[in-house]
Design a protein around this motif. Structure first.
Motif, PDB file in Angstrom:
ATOM      1  N   LEU A  38       0.810  -1.220   0.000  1.00 15.12           N
ATOM      2  CA  LEU A  38       0.000   0.000   0.000  1.00 15.12           C
ATOM      3  C   LEU A  38       0.849   1.278   0.000  1.00 15.12           C
ATOM      4  O   LEU A  38       0.296   2.373   0.026  1.00 15.12           O
ATOM      5  CB  LEU A  38      -0.922   0.010   1.219  1.00 15.12           C
ATOM      6  N   ASP A  39       2.164   1.102  -0.023  1.00 14.99           N
ATOM      7  CA  ASP A  39       3.040   2.272  -0.003  1.00 14.99           C
ATOM      8  C   ASP A  39       2.722   3.198  -1.159  1.00 14.99           C
ATOM      9  O   ASP A  39       2.645   2.771  -2.316  1.00 14.99           O
ATOM     10  CB  ASP A  39       4.511   1.855  -0.086  1.00 14.99           C
ATOM     11  N   GLU A  40       2.535   4.477  -0.827  1.00 17.95           N
ATOM     12  CA  GLU A  40       2.245   5.460  -1.871  1.00 17.95           C
ATOM     13  C   GLU A  40       3.517   5.951  -2.537  1.00 17.95           C
ATOM     14  O   GLU A  40       3.532   6.270  -3.723  1.00 17.95           O
ATOM     15  CB  GLU A  40       1.468   6.642  -1.272  1.00 17.95           C
ATOM     16  N   GLU A  41       4.570   6.015  -1.763  1.00 17.95           N
ATOM     17  CA  GLU A  41       5.850   6.470  -2.301  1.00 17.95           C
ATOM     18  C   GLU A  41       6.719   5.257  -2.597  1.00 17.95           C
ATOM     19  O   GLU A  41       6.828   4.355  -1.783  1.00 17.95           O
ATOM     20  CB  GLU A  41       6.560   7.367  -1.284  1.00 17.95           C
ATOM     21  N   GLU A  42       7.339   5.247  -3.758  1.00 18.31           N
ATOM     22  CA  GLU A  42       8.232   4.148  -4.094  1.00 18.31           C
ATOM     23  C   GLU A  42       9.662   4.571  -3.840  1.00 18.31           C
ATOM     24  O   GLU A  42      10.127   5.590  -4.329  1.00 18.31           O
ATOM     25  CB  GLU A  42       8.041   3.728  -5.549  1.00 18.31           C
ATOM     26  N   ARG A  43      10.351   3.753  -3.103  1.00 19.57           N
ATOM     27  CA  ARG A  43      11.718   4.033  -2.687  1.00 19.57           C
ATOM     28  C   ARG A  43      12.662   4.158  -3.882  1.00 19.57           C
ATOM     29  O   ARG A  43      13.574   4.978  -3.889  1.00 19.57           O
ATOM     30  CB  ARG A  43      12.162   2.897  -1.763  1.00 19.57           C
ATOM     31  N   TYR A  54      13.479   9.675   3.827  1.00 17.06           N
ATOM     32  CA  TYR A  54      12.212  10.367   4.023  1.00 17.06           C
ATOM     33  C   TYR A  54      11.043   9.496   3.546  1.00 17.06           C
ATOM     34  O   TYR A  54      10.033   9.348   4.251  1.00 17.06           O
ATOM     35  CB  TYR A  54      12.219  11.713   3.286  1.00 17.06           C
ATOM     36  N   ILE A  55      11.199   8.885   2.370  1.00 14.61           N
ATOM     37  CA  ILE A  55      10.153   7.994   1.830  1.00 14.61           C
ATOM     38  C   ILE A  55       9.963   6.800   2.764  1.00 14.61           C
ATOM     39  O   ILE A  55       8.828   6.393   3.049  1.00 14.61           O
ATOM     40  CB  ILE A  55      10.503   7.550   0.393  1.00 14.61           C
ATOM     41  N   ASP A  56      11.056   6.235   3.253  1.00 16.44           N
ATOM     42  CA  ASP A  56      10.959   5.107   4.195  1.00 16.44           C
ATOM     43  C   ASP A  56      10.201   5.506   5.457  1.00 16.44           C
ATOM     44  O   ASP A  56       9.384   4.744   5.972  1.00 16.44           O
ATOM     45  CB  ASP A  56      12.351   4.601   4.576  1.00 16.44           C
ATOM     46  N   LYS A  57      10.491   6.707   5.944  1.00 17.51           N
ATOM     47  CA  LYS A  57       9.827   7.203   7.152  1.00 17.51           C
ATOM     48  C   LYS A  57       8.329   7.357   6.921  1.00 17.51           C
ATOM     49  O   LYS A  57       7.506   6.933   7.749  1.00 17.51           O
ATOM     50  CB  LYS A  57      10.443   8.546   7.557  1.00 17.51           C
ATOM     51  N   ILE A  58       7.955   7.949   5.789  1.00 17.42           N
ATOM     52  CA  ILE A  58       6.530   8.116   5.457  1.00 17.42           C
ATOM     53  C   ILE A  58       5.850   6.758   5.330  1.00 17.42           C
ATOM     54  O   ILE A  58       4.772   6.533   5.890  1.00 17.42           O
ATOM     55  CB  ILE A  58       6.365   8.924   4.151  1.00 17.42           C
ATOM     56  N   ASN A  59       6.495   5.852   4.601  1.00 16.62           N
ATOM     57  CA  ASN A  59       5.905   4.525   4.392  1.00 16.62           C
ATOM     58  C   ASN A  59       5.778   3.759   5.709  1.00 16.62           C
ATOM     59  O   ASN A  59       4.767   3.092   5.951  1.00 16.62           O
ATOM     60  CB  ASN A  59       6.731   3.735   3.385  1.00 16.62           C
ATOM     61  N   THR A  61       5.418   5.022   8.718  1.00 17.17           N
ATOM     62  CA  THR A  61       4.325   5.634   9.469  1.00 17.17           C
ATOM     63  C   THR A  61       2.972   5.147   8.954  1.00 17.17           C
ATOM     64  O   THR A  61       2.084   4.795   9.743  1.00 17.17           O
ATOM     65  CB  THR A  61       4.404   7.175   9.367  1.00 17.17           C
ATOM     66  N   GLU A  62       2.829   5.108   7.639  1.00 17.30           N
ATOM     67  CA  GLU A  62       1.563   4.644   7.048  1.00 17.30           C
ATOM     68  C   GLU A  62       1.310   3.168   7.354  1.00 17.30           C
ATOM     69  O   GLU A  62       0.178   2.769   7.623  1.00 17.30           O
ATOM     70  CB  GLU A  62       1.564   4.877   5.531  1.00 17.30           C
ATOM     71  N   ARG A  63       2.350   2.345   7.320  1.00 16.86           N
ATOM     72  CA  ARG A  63       2.200   0.917   7.630  1.00 16.86           C
ATOM     73  C   ARG A  63       1.767   0.736   9.080  1.00 16.86           C
ATOM     74  O   ARG A  63       0.898  -0.094   9.376  1.00 16.86           O
ATOM     75  CB  ARG A  63       3.511   0.176   7.396  1.00 16.86           C
ATOM     76  N   GLN A  64       2.377   1.495   9.992  1.00 18.22           N
ATOM     77  CA  GLN A  64       1.996   1.400  11.408  1.00 18.22           C
ATOM     78  C   GLN A  64       0.542   1.827  11.605  1.00 18.22           C
ATOM     79  O   GLN A  64      -0.193   1.209  12.380  1.00 18.22           O
ATOM     80  CB  GLN A  64       2.915   2.273  12.264  1.00 18.22           C
TER      81      GLN A  64
END
Length: 137
Positions: A38-43, A54-59, A61-64
């Motif tokens: 479901l990650d919106e940003e692709e690493r 930054y993308i990893d951090k956003i992803n 947070t969304e996964r949690q």
């Protein structure tokens, strides 16, 4: 309603411990789902290391957040099942019945004790009265 979930199985061997073990298992259930799909940003689209972080951090947070929603959904389902479980209702009724019987037994014992004390006091007064009457004669 008819269907696969129309009736709860009531097995005579069900004890409060087995039922509680069942619900504890599900309340403590750890899902193996992970929400990377479901990650919106692709690493791989990141241009530099900071952007990847930054993308990893956003992803993350969304996964949690998704995992927390899943746990809440599961707990709501378990709460609904628990509330409708006739075994739980039966155990509660039995517990209330035992509690009431114990209370009534205590009240009965207290009543009998008070009655015995009253009879003993009346007997002592009768003996005392008879002794006074004997002395008066």
């Amino acid at each position: 309603s008819s269907g696969i979930n129309a009736e709860w199985p009531l097995r005579p061997g069900d004890t409060i411990d087995t039922v509680n073990d069942f619900y504890n298992f599900w309340y403590n259930f750890k899902s193996w789902r992970e929400y990377s799909y479901l990650d919106e940003e692709e690493r791989k689209n990141a241009e530099c290391k900071e952007e990847r972080r930054y993308i990893d951090k956003i992803n993350k947070t969304e996964r949690q957040k998704k995992k927390k929603e899943e746990v809440a959904r599961l707990h709501q389902l378990i709460n609904n099942c628990y509330a409708c479980d006739p075994r739980i209702k039966r155990f509660d009724e039995e517990r209330k019945k035992r509690k009431l019987e114990l209370k009534q037994a205590k009240q009965e014992a207290y009543r009998k004790e008070q009655e015995a004390l009253k009879l003993q006091k009346e007997e002592e007064e009768r003996i005392k009265r008879e002794a006074e009457e004997q002395r008066a004669k």
